[in-house]
Design an enzyme around this catalytic site. Structure first.
Site, mmCIF file in Angstrom:
data_model
loop_
_atom_site.group_PDB
_atom_site.id
_atom_site.type_symbol
_atom_site.label_atom_id
_atom_site.label_comp_id
_atom_site.label_asym_id
_atom_site.label_seq_id
_atom_site.Cartn_x
_atom_site.Cartn_y
_atom_site.Cartn_z
ATOM 1 N N ASP A 42 0.865 -1.171 0.000
ATOM 2 C CA ASP A 42 0.000 0.000 0.000
ATOM 3 C C ASP A 42 0.910 1.231 0.000
ATOM 4 O OD1 ASP A 42 -2.386 1.629 0.525
ATOM 5 O OD2 ASP A 42 -1.602 1.779 2.565
ATOM 6 N N ASP A 94 -0.253 5.157 0.923
ATOM 7 C CA ASP A 94 -0.547 6.108 1.996
ATOM 8 C C ASP A 94 -0.601 5.393 3.340
ATOM 9 O OD1 ASP A 94 -2.168 8.836 0.618
ATOM 10 O OD2 ASP A 94 -1.654 7.104 -0.604
ATOM 11 N N ASP A 106 -1.674 -0.867 5.969
ATOM 12 C CA ASP A 106 -1.925 -0.322 7.308
ATOM 13 C C ASP A 106 -3.403 -0.277 7.671
ATOM 14 O OD1 ASP A 106 -2.476 1.845 5.437
ATOM 15 O OD2 ASP A 106 -2.498 3.173 7.174
#
Length: 220
Positions: free
Chosen positions: A9, A11, A166
């Site tokens: 991922d 961001d 996250d």
């Protein structure tokens, strides 16, 4: 080698982008005289792409027409200001360099605008990271389409691929793609949240993630 490919991922995983996202959200909201959103609010709205981010940020009852206008304003502002405060998390460049040295190939799959995803990869991570894919129009994460696309470009097999993110969106994306997921506690959700998702592992630093992945490579 257990993992030959790592898909990240962007961001909250490789890059701290929150302040620039908030600034663009609030620029769009101000243009329509709507209340602005706090950093904490924006942090919890992130994960499902910028269209959803703006819908969540806009007041309840916002029309579809106005939502499209807000999204257009966000995009214009963000593409001009996305480097104002955005930086890689401490240890991330060393993480990618370490994976590259170990012969582990990497990709980025994000729900961010595709143009922004590719630009940020070129600015911060090239040539260490080979593939960067932003959100397609109709198959955003947790749809596995972009993960499959990245795996195809890297000639990766599901058995030797892991996703790193996250959020719950990342965990669901990995599940839908049939691959494991490692959570990073330095991102926008935190360790306690990630530990409830049944992930392969949760790590606290990029150095810990590098050690985990390269140890798996040595054992494999």
């Amino acid at each position: 080698m257990k993992y030959q490919t790592v898909i990240f991922d962007l961001d909250g995983t490789l890059l701290y982008t929150l302040e620039d996202l908030q600034a663009s959200v609030n620029a769009a909201l101000r243009a329509h005289r709507h209340p602005e959103r706090s950093l904490e609010e924006v942090k919890h709205f992130i994960g499902n792409g910028v269209a959803v981010l703006m819908r969540r940020s806009a007041p309840a009852g916002t029309s579809e027409t106005e939502a499209e206008e807000l999204l257009s304003l966000f995009r214009t502002h963000y593409l001009r200001h996305m480097y104002d405060h955005t930086i890689p998390y401490e240890g991330v460049p060393e993480l990618l360099a370490g994976l590259h040295a170990a012969g582990i190939r990497t990709a980025i799959v994000s729900n961010k605008l595709d143009e922004a995803t590719k630009q940020m990869n070129r600015r911060f991570f090239a040539p260490l990271n080979e593939v960067a894919i932003g959100a397609p129009p109709d198959k955003k994460k947790p749809h596995p389409y972009s993960v499959f696309q990245a795996m195809e470009l890297l000639h990766a097999s599901p058995e030797r691929t892991v996703y790193v993110g996250d959020s719950d969106v990342d965990a669901e994306t990995a599940k839908n793609a049939g691959i494991p997921c490692i959570g990073v506690a330095w991102g926008y959700r935190g360790r306690e949240f990630l530990e409830g998702l049944g992930l392969e592992a949760v790590v606290d630093t990029p150095g810990e993630l590098l050690a985990l992945l390269t140890a798996e490579a040595e054992r494999g």
